[in-house]
Scaffold this motif. Structure first.
Motif, mmCIF file in Angstrom:
data_model
loop_
_atom_site.group_PDB
_atom_site.id
_atom_site.type_symbol
_atom_site.label_atom_id
_atom_site.label_comp_id
_atom_site.label_asym_id
_atom_site.label_seq_id
_atom_site.Cartn_x
_atom_site.Cartn_y
_atom_site.Cartn_z
ATOM 1 N N LYS A 62 0.847 -1.185 0.000
ATOM 2 C CA LYS A 62 0.000 0.000 0.000
ATOM 3 C C LYS A 62 0.889 1.244 0.000
ATOM 4 N N THR A 63 0.382 2.308 -0.565
ATOM 5 C CA THR A 63 1.162 3.549 -0.647
ATOM 6 C C THR A 63 1.657 3.985 0.720
ATOM 7 N N LYS A 64 0.843 3.835 1.750
ATOM 8 C CA LYS A 64 1.207 4.308 3.085
ATOM 9 C C LYS A 64 2.435 3.598 3.649
ATOM 10 N N PHE A 65 2.717 2.384 3.157
ATOM 11 C CA PHE A 65 3.874 1.640 3.646
ATOM 12 C C PHE A 65 5.169 2.055 2.938
ATOM 13 N N ILE A 66 5.040 2.818 1.886
ATOM 14 C CA ILE A 66 6.196 3.320 1.151
ATOM 15 C C ILE A 66 6.368 4.820 1.366
ATOM 16 N N GLU A 72 -4.213 4.547 1.169
ATOM 17 C CA GLU A 72 -4.445 3.104 1.138
ATOM 18 C C GLU A 72 -4.401 2.505 -0.264
ATOM 19 N N ASP A 73 -4.025 3.277 -1.256
ATOM 20 C CA ASP A 73 -4.003 2.771 -2.623
ATOM 21 C C ASP A 73 -2.987 1.643 -2.771
ATOM 22 N N ASP A 74 -3.310 0.689 -3.647
ATOM 23 C CA ASP A 74 -2.352 -0.367 -3.957
ATOM 24 C C ASP A 74 -1.119 0.236 -4.623
ATOM 25 N N PHE A 75 0.040 -0.334 -4.311
ATOM 26 C CA PHE A 75 1.293 0.214 -4.828
ATOM 27 C C PHE A 75 2.264 -0.947 -5.001
ATOM 28 N N GLU A 76 2.800 -1.119 -6.204
ATOM 29 C CA GLU A 76 3.744 -2.206 -6.470
ATOM 30 C C GLU A 76 5.115 -1.615 -6.772
ATOM 31 N N LEU A 251 11.145 9.172 -5.419
ATOM 32 C CA LEU A 251 11.437 10.578 -5.675
ATOM 33 C C LEU A 251 10.682 11.487 -4.711
ATOM 34 N N ASP A 252 9.562 11.029 -4.167
ATOM 35 C CA ASP A 252 8.852 11.813 -3.145
ATOM 36 C C ASP A 252 9.732 12.020 -1.915
ATOM 37 N N HIS A 253 10.467 10.993 -1.530
ATOM 38 C CA HIS A 253 11.392 11.142 -0.395
ATOM 39 C C HIS A 253 12.520 12.091 -0.775
ATOM 40 N N TRP A 254 13.028 11.927 -1.971
ATOM 41 C CA TRP A 254 14.138 12.766 -2.447
ATOM 42 C C TRP A 254 13.735 14.238 -2.496
ATOM 43 N N GLU A 255 12.494 14.485 -2.861
ATOM 44 C CA GLU A 255 12.002 15.857 -3.009
ATOM 45 C C GLU A 255 11.341 16.390 -1.745
ATOM 46 N N ASP A 256 11.540 15.691 -0.613
ATOM 47 C CA ASP A 256 11.037 16.127 0.698
ATOM 48 C C ASP A 256 9.516 16.258 0.740
ATOM 49 N N LYS A 257 8.837 15.375 0.023
ATOM 50 C CA LYS A 257 7.383 15.378 0.025
ATOM 51 C C LYS A 257 6.796 14.330 0.967
ATOM 52 N N ALA A 258 7.621 13.364 1.361
ATOM 53 C CA ALA A 258 7.156 12.296 2.250
ATOM 54 C C ALA A 258 8.356 11.622 2.887
ATOM 55 N N LEU A 259 8.130 11.077 4.071
ATOM 56 C CA LEU A 259 9.129 10.212 4.695
ATOM 57 C C LEU A 259 8.930 8.775 4.215
ATOM 58 N N PRO A 260 9.964 7.953 4.272
ATOM 59 C CA PRO A 260 9.766 6.529 3.985
ATOM 60 C C PRO A 260 8.722 5.923 4.920
ATOM 61 N N GLY A 261 8.095 4.864 4.467
ATOM 62 C CA GLY A 261 7.067 4.226 5.282
ATOM 63 C C GLY A 261 7.593 3.649 6.576
ATOM 64 N N LEU A 262 8.877 3.311 6.626
ATOM 65 C CA LEU A 262 9.512 2.819 7.846
ATOM 66 C C LEU A 262 10.763 3.634 8.104
ATOM 67 N N VAL A 263 10.826 4.246 9.267
ATOM 68 C CA VAL A 263 12.034 4.969 9.677
ATOM 69 C C VAL A 263 12.313 4.669 11.146
ATOM 70 N N CYS A 264 13.596 4.620 11.485
ATOM 71 C CA CYS A 264 14.000 4.542 12.883
ATOM 72 C C CYS A 264 14.197 5.936 13.462
ATOM 73 N N SER A 265 14.534 6.897 12.607
ATOM 74 C CA SER A 265 14.698 8.287 13.021
ATOM 75 C C SER A 265 14.323 9.194 11.861
ATOM 76 N N SER A 266 13.247 9.960 12.024
ATOM 77 C CA SER A 266 12.831 10.888 10.976
ATOM 78 C C SER A 266 13.878 11.970 10.744
ATOM 79 N N VAL A 267 14.497 12.433 11.831
ATOM 80 C CA VAL A 267 15.523 13.469 11.714
ATOM 81 C C VAL A 267 16.713 12.952 10.914
#
Length: 308
Positions: A62-66, A72-76, A251-267
């Motif tokens: 799902k998109t939220k996990f990435i 909740e959209d499907d994402f492959e 590229l969303d992470h690269w462009e500061d539009k979203a964090l990865p779906g799993l992080v140990c430290s957002s900072v």
């Protein structure tokens, strides 16, 4: 079995693997010398060198996990890994999913498949794909681990003559992860006796130069996991290629539009992207994100094609 790591005087030392403390924290790491910056992108490397981009199938999720909290959209997504042919030895980076994932994904990954469903067959393993470009398992000199999550640990233990290089912080965390990231680590993938491990020391060994010629550098990029590292590969014709791996899934992470779906430290995750952006800007590197399906489509794919 012996392993190599850095002591408190910045020297490589060898010790018995049985003495490794899987429960110790990253703060217990002994300091090692900080190496020169890789941001120049220059190298004195060989003229005959190739980078192959492979994948071990895909993950249906799902998109939220990435992209954290993005729906909740499907994402492959693709599950990339890389092979580098270098005159001083063949190098595997990660290795994608382990073969056990193709044979019995629920038996190997457990309930993780409810969130990340691996789609692959046994011919898509890193060992078989290495063979497709003429590289036998015995001919791999190094396996470089960006981190030890389940979709990156498929090469561990598969190459009998290889030295396996990982951040010590990552190796130790993988044996005792926090509850929120425990599902990302499959201990059977990396807890294998008799392997030749070499541990790096985070910022103290940042920009570690594998062959000493500037062609393959390891960049410490924690955040997604405590000991994550990315790679700057400098090829004779293509020039610098920046493999962010999971420091930037998309590229969303690269462009500061979203964090990865799993992080140990957002900072740390945000700081690592900023660090990689500076390297990309300074070197003009070709950017390869970790799991972006659209970005991945734009690259030359092995075994038919490669970068040199």
């Amino acid at each position: 079995m012996k392993i190599l790591e850095f002591n408190d005087r910045g020297l490589q030392v060898e010790r018995d693997a049985n003495s490794v403390d899987h429960t110790s924290s990253a703060s217990s790491l002994a300091p090692a010398p900080k190496l020169k910056s890789a941001t120049s992108g220059s190298s004195n490397g060989p003229s005959d060198m190739q980078l192959y981009m492979f994948q071990t199938g895909t993950l249906r999720t799902k998109t939220k996990f990435i992209k954290m909290n993005q729906g909740e959209d499907d994402f492959e997504i693709p599950v990339p890994w890389f092979l580098i042919k270098h005159p001083k030895g063949n190098v595997v980076i990660d290795g994608g999913n382990a073969i056990e994932t193709a044979l019995d994904k629920r038996g190997h990954w457990g309930d993780v498949v409810e969130a990340y469903d691996p789609i692959m067959n046994s011919h898509e393993t890193c060992v078989e794909q290495c063979r497709s470009v003429g590289v036998a398992p015995e001919d791999v000199r190094y396996v470089l681990q960006s981190h030890l999550h389940l979709d990156h640990s498929g090469a561990v233990g598969r190459f009998p003559n290889a030295q396996y290089i990982v951040q010590r912080a990552e190796y130790e965390y993988a044996f005792n992860p926090h509850w929120f990231s425990a599902g990302a680590y499959i201990r059977a993938d990396f807890d294998r006796p008799g392997l030749n491990w070499k541990f790096l020391g985070g910022e103290y060994t940042d920009n570690y130069d594998l062959f000493g010629d500037g062609t393959i550098r390891m960049i410490f990029t924690p955040g997604h996991s405590p000991g994550h590292q990315s790679f700057l590969v400098t090829l004779p014709n293509t020039g610098p290629v920046l493999l962010t791996i999971d420091a930037a899934y998309t590229l969303d992470h690269w462009e500061d539009k979203a964090l990865p779906g799993l992080v140990c430290s957002s900072v740390d995750a945000a700081n690592s992207v900023a660090k990689l952006k500076k390297i990309a800007e300074d070197t003009g590197a070709l950017l390869v994100t970790g799991h972006d399906p659209d970005n991945w489509k734009t690259f030359k794919k092995a075994p038919e094609q490669f970068y040199d």
